[in-house]
Design a protein around this motif. Sequence first.
Motif: not given
Length: 74
Positions: A32-38, A50-52, A54-58, A69-74
């Motif tokens: 999942v694309p994110a900003d991650i604390c170093e 986040s919207r995507k 939540l849609t996947l979760a529904e 377990v799924i892989q995020f697809a942009a």
Amino acid sequence: MQCVICKQGATQPGTTTVTLTRGEVTLVIKKVPADICENCGEYYLSDEISRKILTLAEEAMKHNLEVEVIQFAA
């Protein structure tokens, strides 16, 4: 952006694994694309991602699976 959790690290673009649980269903979404604390690894998702998520979760909830377990697809 400075991490609001550890207040010491800066965030960098990357990917992470997001785990969501609702009732008896656990959904794991990888890459999942994110900003991650170093410093501490805390991740921050954009509103769009986040919207995507939540849609996947529904959609996962509709399948009545216990773990998915799924892989995020942009």
